[in-house]
Design a protein around this motif. Structure first.
Motif, short mmCIF file in Angstrom:
data_model
loop_
_atom_site.label_atom_id
_atom_site.label_comp_id
_atom_site.label_asym_id
_atom_site.label_seq_id
_atom_site.Cartn_x
_atom_site.Cartn_y
_atom_site.Cartn_z
N GLU A 74 0.86 -1.19 0.00
CA GLU A 74 0.00 0.00 0.00
C GLU A 74 0.89 1.24 0.00
O GLU A 74 1.63 1.48 0.95
N ALA A 75 0.87 2.00 -1.07
CA ALA A 75 1.68 3.22 -1.18
C ALA A 75 0.96 4.38 -0.50
O ALA A 75 -0.22 4.62 -0.77
N GLU A 76 1.66 5.09 0.36
CA GLU A 76 1.11 6.24 1.07
C GLU A 76 1.49 7.53 0.35
O GLU A 76 2.46 7.57 -0.43
N ARG A 77 0.78 8.62 0.63
CA ARG A 77 1.06 9.89 -0.05
C ARG A 77 2.43 10.44 0.29
O ARG A 77 3.00 11.22 -0.47
N ASP A 78 3.00 10.06 1.42
CA ASP A 78 4.32 10.57 1.80
C ASP A 78 5.46 9.77 1.16
O ASP A 78 6.64 10.03 1.46
N GLY A 79 5.14 8.83 0.30
CA GLY A 79 6.16 8.06 -0.39
C GLY A 79 6.54 6.76 0.30
O GLY A 79 7.35 6.00 -0.22
N VAL A 203 -0.74 -4.13 -5.44
CA VAL A 203 -0.19 -2.81 -5.12
C VAL A 203 -1.34 -1.81 -5.23
O VAL A 203 -2.02 -1.74 -6.26
N ALA A 204 -1.54 -1.05 -4.17
CA ALA A 204 -2.58 -0.03 -4.14
C ALA A 204 -1.94 1.29 -3.74
O ALA A 204 -0.81 1.33 -3.25
N GLY A 205 -2.66 2.38 -3.94
CA GLY A 205 -2.14 3.69 -3.59
C GLY A 205 -3.25 4.70 -3.43
O GLY A 205 -4.45 4.34 -3.41
N PRO A 206 -2.89 5.97 -3.37
CA PRO A 206 -3.92 7.01 -3.22
C PRO A 206 -4.88 7.05 -4.40
O PRO A 206 -6.03 7.48 -4.25
N VAL A 207 -4.40 6.65 -5.58
CA VAL A 207 -5.24 6.59 -6.78
C VAL A 207 -4.97 5.25 -7.45
O VAL A 207 -3.99 4.56 -7.13
N PRO A 208 -5.81 4.84 -8.41
CA PRO A 208 -5.57 3.55 -9.07
C PRO A 208 -4.23 3.52 -9.82
O PRO A 208 -3.71 4.53 -10.27
N VAL A 209 -3.68 2.33 -9.93
CA VAL A 209 -2.44 2.10 -10.67
C VAL A 209 -2.75 2.20 -12.17
O VAL A 209 -3.68 1.57 -12.66
N THR A 210 -1.94 2.99 -12.89
CA THR A 210 -2.18 3.19 -14.33
C THR A 210 -1.43 2.20 -15.20
O THR A 210 -1.87 1.88 -16.30
N ARG A 211 -0.26 1.73 -14.75
CA ARG A 211 0.52 0.73 -15.50
C ARG A 211 1.11 -0.25 -14.51
O ARG A 211 1.46 0.12 -13.37
#
Length: 665
Positions: A74-79, A203-211
């Motif tokens: 899970e990727a956070e906004r702070d990197g 892998v997830a993050g603040p927004v959907p993964v594009t690639r």
């Protein structure tokens, strides 16, 4: 205890310590120098990544494996990223273990810097076990990794157990610089020592993964595995064997994150100040320090000088003409050292010695030039064709290699030639040199290692020259590094130890300088420890004799009808000797003479390019250009921990940030 008593106790302890350093300067270094260079070069791995606690060191039973490994990132906004590993671990059949461990990489190289590294701070470690296995946690430093040891020393587990491991790694998200940000993560490190089955990741993050992309296999492998973008991105990896890993890449819009500056560290050391001593103790300690500082470089120079004299000089056959080897019934005396032999001109290369081997025996190094000359030699022998790219299919200033069928009676390739040839055409029968950029370095290292193995197998060296040099240079680096640390502590935080010694200079500088000088002496003389056998010296003399011929050959010594064949066969050797241009000039003169007499010298079949009146000179110049470009291509590697996993040559198994491996204990 009184303050004076405490000072005397400290002084006695430090005096004993520095007395040991004094003894090390005069005894330990010579003793260490007498140790086998192979032992120093090879070393012994202590506490390996995948050792089994309670069994033989470093051993892993065949039945041990991960039945499943499901990883959520899970990727956070702070990197930072939060990693959750759901592991079902199968312990060796019939054995009891205490638990498992996870090696989490927290340090990685940063671009080409030798003074800074990228750091991923590990925090928030949590472990649970749905199957009830002990989940006590101990986190330890383990080189570039942090080791999470899971389990209890007083409890054991067998069969299978399930663990859920959760932790955070800071600063792992990379700013690619093109408006995107990436998570490039090793789900399974290539340091993995046991089979891994049912490997999946998200892998997830603040927004959907594009690639999304996925790679698996041994280090450097570009074999793709299943990957699909989305929220979250999902990945499925085929079953992995030991020493195989898997890396996943997920791309996000850069605007989804805040500051993504990497955490770069230099590894500086800080320490508290030392305790003051009485004047008598300070003077005694200072004199011991001065003595150790003077004796360490002297001991290193003496020990290494004796070793170089006894073991670092080439052997030679006494009583034989340089370049000749004894017959079956001869038992010549072998001597070490002596004056450099005078060699006679030799009109052919040493029998059965390829250009790459000639280059290695001459300078004791399997250099990049020896590898590129080997490619030219393989072309001359009919295994491939070399040509400039004039089609526009590849990048500008590119070369194209095409696999060809060698003549039926061609000699079999040696192991390093076979590996080089197969690796060049791993993707097909035609390959652009530019396509090998950033991915050929592991193959280059393996080829050079096989070249060193071959010179040992042929009896030219008793041990690998590379291993001998690297072992002694590693010892020198350790001694010099000890000097730097000594200087830091004794000149910095502990400088007060010598405040009342009454000496003209801080003895810490002398000891630190002595250790550094001793280390540099060991490194410098250690480079001379690679020595040829008498057989190797004979091959060297033959090679030097052939070099003299290439430098002095005249056009009138070569027949017109043999010109093309002779030029091609000897060109790779001319490249190794650095006389390719001079060799071409001889054949330019020969071609002009032949043309005046109505004869035509044909172009070599292995070279695909224009042929003109200056054909030989053009080929020699082209091969120099090819060798230069190939050298830069082969040694290139992707920018560590920050390069895109989608870019050309940037994605491969083992190339991500972070990542884990594990075992049982």
């Amino acid at each position: 205890m009184t303050a004076g008593g405490r000072r005397r106790s400290v002084a006695a302890g430090l005096a004993g310590l520095l007395g040991g350093l004094l003894l090390a300067g005069s005894v330990a270094l010579p003793a260490a120098a007498a140790t086998s260079a192979d032992t120093l070069a090879g070393g012994t791995l202590v506490g390996g990544r995948l050792g089994a606690w309670g069994g033989s060191p470093g051993s892993v039973a065949a039945a041990e494996q991960a039945d499943s490994l499901h990883v959520a990132v899970e990727a956070e906004r702070d990197g930072s990223v939060v990693v959750t590993e759901d592991i079902t671990w199968r312990f060796p059949e019939g054995e009891q273990r205490h638990g498992i461990y996870r090696n989490v990489r927290v340090r990685a190289g940063y671009q080409d810097s030798e003074t800074r590294y990228r750091y991923y701070e590990l925090s928030g470690v949590e472990v649970t076990s749905p199957t009830g296995a002990p989940t006590d946690i101990t986190v330890e430093d383990n080189g570039a990794d942090r080791r999470i040891r899971i389990g209890s020393p007083s409890e054991t587990v067998s069969g299978t157990a399930r663990y859920v491991v959760r932790f955070r790694l800071a600063h792992l998200v990379n700013d690619i610089g093109d408006g995107t940000a990436e998570v490039y993560y090793d789900v399974v490190s290539t340091a993995n020592g046991v089979p891994q089955h049912d490997v999946r990741a998200t892998v997830a993050g603040p927004v959907p993964v594009t690639r999304a992309a996925c790679y698996y296999g041994e280090f450097g492998s570009t074999t793709a595995c299943e990957a699909s973008a989305g929220d979250p991105a999902s990945y499925r990896v085929p079953d992995l064997e030991a020493r195989e890993g898997a890396s996943v890449v997920a791309s996000f819009p850069r605007g989804a994150f805040g500051d993504l500056a990497p955490d770069l560290r230099t590894g500086s050391v800080s320490s508290d100040e030392g305790s003051p001593l009485s004047p008598e103790a300070a003077r005694t300690l200072g004199l011991l320090t001065l003595g150790a500082g003077a004796l360490v470089p002297l001991g290193a120079a003496t020990a290494m000088g004796l070793l170089v004299w006894r073991r670092g000089r080439d052997e030679q056959y006494a009583g034989l003409t340089p370049g000749l080897t004894p017959g079956v019934d001869q038992r010549p005396v072998v001597v070490r050292g002596g004056d450099a032999p005078t060699v006679a001109v030799r009109f052919t290369p040493p029998d059965g010695v390829q250009p790459g081997m000639v280059g290695t025996v001459i300078d004791e190094e399997a250099g990049i030039l020896d590898v590129t000359a080997t490619i030219v030699d393989l072309a001359v022998r009919g295994h491939l064709q070399i040509g400039r790219d004039d089609s526009g299919h590849f990048r500008r200033e590119d070369w194209v290699l095409t696999r060809t069928t060698p003549p039926a009676r061609s000699a079999p390739l040696s192991p390093y030639e076979q590996l080089l040839h197969e690796s060049l055409f791993a993707a097909g029968d035609t390959v652009a040199l530019s396509s090998l950029k950033n991915r050929f370095r592991p193959t280059l290292d393996a080829v050079q290692h096989l070249m060193y193995d071959e010179v040992v197998e042929r009896g030219w060296f008793r041990r690998s020259p590379q291993a001998q040099r690297s072992g002694w240079m590693a010892l020198g680096t350790v001694v010099a590094g000890l000097g730097v640390l000594t200087g830091f502590f004794l000149v910095g935080p502990a400088s007060g130890l010598f405040a009342d010694a009454g000496l003209p200079a801080n003895p810490g500088w002398v000891l630190a300088g002595g250790l550094v000088v001793g280390g540099l002496v060991t490194r410098a003389l250690g480079r001379r420890m690679a020595a040829r056998t008498a057989e190797g010296s004979a091959v060297l003399a033959q090679a030097r004799g052939f070099e003299r011929y290439l430098k002095t050959a005249e056009a009138n010594q070569i027949r017109w009808e043999e010109a093309q064949d002779v030029f091609s066969r000897y060109l790779p050797y001319a490249i190794v000797f650095g006389v390719a241009e001079r060799w071409a000039e001889v054949f330019e003169e020969l071609a002009a003479t032949a043309a005046a007499a109505g004869h035509t010298v044909l172009a070599p079949a292995w070279y695909s390019g224009a042929w003109s009146a200056a054909g030989f000179r053009d080929i020699a110049s082209s091969m120099d250009s090819f060798s230069t470009l190939a050298a830069g291509t082969f040694v290139s590697t992707p920018g560590s921990s920050g390069s895109s996993g989608f870019s050309m040559g940037g994605g491969f198994s083992g190339g991500g940030g972070g990542g884990t491996s594990g075992g049982s204990w």
